[in-house]
Enzyme design. Sequence first.
Site, PDB file in Angstrom:
ATOM      1  N   HIS A 111      -2.891   4.424  -3.657  1.00 48.41           N
ATOM      2  CA  HIS A 111      -2.301   3.343  -2.976  1.00 48.41           C
ATOM      3  C   HIS A 111      -0.841   3.263  -3.462  1.00 48.41           C
ATOM      4  O   HIS A 111      -0.975   1.417  -3.020  1.00 48.41           O
ATOM      5  CB  HIS A 111      -3.142   1.859  -2.390  1.00 48.41           C
ATOM      6  N   ASP A 114       0.399  -1.039   0.002  1.00 47.35           N
ATOM      7  CA  ASP A 114      -0.349  -0.146   0.267  1.00 47.35           C
ATOM      8  C   ASP A 114       0.929   1.486  -0.205  1.00 47.35           C
ATOM      9  O   ASP A 114       1.805   0.888  -0.156  1.00 47.35           O
ATOM     10  CB  ASP A 114      -1.185   0.005   1.511  1.00 47.35           C
ATOM     11  N   GLU A 140     -10.696   3.356  -5.193  1.00 48.22           N
ATOM     12  CA  GLU A 140     -10.256   5.060  -4.259  1.00 48.22           C
ATOM     13  C   GLU A 140      -8.924   5.639  -4.733  1.00 48.22           C
ATOM     14  O   GLU A 140      -8.166   6.597  -4.532  1.00 48.22           O
ATOM     15  CB  GLU A 140      -9.879   4.905  -2.481  1.00 48.22           C
TER      16      GLU A 140
END
Length: 609
Positions: free
Chosen positions: A322, A268, A393
């Site tokens: 990420h 991440d 995201e």
Amino acid sequence: MNWHWTLVFTVLVNLAKGNDENGVDPSPDTYEPSWVYKCEAEDGCERSERPEPTTGVGNSSFMVFESLDVCRTVCGRYGGLWPQPVTAVLSTQTVKIHPDFLRFDLENAPVETRELLVEMTRVVTANLLAECNGNVTEVVETPVTVYISVTSPSLVLSWDTDEQYYLDVQNKVDNVAVHVSAQTVYGARHALESLTQLIASDRPDYSKRRQCGLQMVAGAKVRDRPVYRHRGLVLDTSRNFIPMADVRRTIDGMAATKMNVFHWHVTDSQSFPLESRSVPQFTRYGAYSADEIYSAEEVRELIRYAQIRGVRVVMEIDSPAHAGNGWQWGKEYGFGDLAVCVNARPWRQLCIEPPCGQLNPANPAMYRVLRDLYKDIAELLPKPALFHMGGDEVYLGCWNSSKEIVSYMKTKGFDTDVEGYMRLWAEFHAKALQIWDEENGAAGDQRQPVILWSSELTQPERIQSYLDKDRYVIEVWEPLSSSLLNQLLRLGYRTISIPKDIWYLDHGFWGKTKYSNWRRMYGHLLPRDPNVLGGEVAMWSEYVDAQALDTRVWPRAAAAGERLWSDPRGGFAPAEPRMQRLRGRLRARGLRPDVLSPAWCAHHDSRCL
């Protein structure tokens, strides 16, 4: 003598005389448990109302037991089996056994499967020894032979693998015969797991007694198969590093509950602990320390460890968002910005949580580095490899803050509005998928689908323009109130369900999130649709490390495990005694599962519902 002391002395003497007359010593020197447990047809195992002598108490017609574990193993329709099987007929009688006299007959298994089966049988033996803390002191020489019949020589573990099994236990005059029949080696493994759940320690609870024996259900017929093909657990090892020993222990818990997909969120924006032999800069710039790296050899060993336990490892390299630490070295090596917004401040307009970072789709060098990474991963995963590309995201503001990316979009004819960035996002996934196919050696019909998280790109009004339903499986993590899962099903997309407000194991420990106990997790029903491959529970690690891992995950994850395996309709009440037995089994196997109730409730099934 002073009258006060005379009175005290007289009272003490009378108490002593009373004790002698009644034959009761209220203050024994040592405590030896003397509770017994009775199997009640409707209520499960109930502790005796008062301590009772245990000498001679055995497995009588009254179903009274010194050991709560043995009681739960034979009590009720499904005994101590978890997850609940399709059908089970269990004897209420038991027979003493010892692992030293347990033999496995693999004559009816294809040669190709025998090496793996041998490893699986070793796990069985280890789990039986664990019931007695590694030392079964009561030696009985009753032979137990497990005849394993497997039809297919294939060792492939995929969504198409047949996991059903048949298990028969027969107690004869001087031996026990166990017959396991399955189409595949993984169905046989599930049968062996169920076999271990038909065996329990007969040591009384809370006893300091060193003697320990094993009691096995004297007769059983189990027919079983899963409802859902994908029964997974997500473990995030990037926010906080999780040592490999703890990862393996998590897989042990999955094996005990017949969960079959370990979804490893290994990287991440916070860290990149995965060794890439082609790109050593990933860990050099992205690992927290030299001791917090998963070497390629460790990963290969973990994949084998999981396979022996019927678990498929699905690695996730989250992208294009990420992705920060581990990607920030490009300029130093002459590759330009491989990622943008890395560790940027202030962060709130650039990412969901600090530190920020998104891959740079305008930089061709980024795709070359991504190819090297995918090549390393493809070499590790068994074929057919299943890969998770992340995909959630993406913060458009991050990309929009990069002059390089904005300039690239203009040359491509993409507007710098929401839909323009959706086109850029989709272009990234298309290029990444092509690279994965090439490095995975797949072409035409041999190409495998990849998994993506649900996102703005997977919204029903948009997804068909960008993502081929034959190539992408969508993991839907929206809350229960969202209609996205059903909308994607209507469009023909294959899905994996992971509702964040009920199956996220980190919820309840931060912000306004709500904790889900095992009963609430157990009560969640998935659609019975062929395109619902299954579901997952998720352990995100922002607020957990190895110290608290087991208690956050277990035994709650097992509730989802049973839901995904058998999808029972009886509610949580009938399952609670079996869940208590599962918790004890996990503890014996070295896990640290959280407590389910006060101990009194654990000793009185159905009294605290």
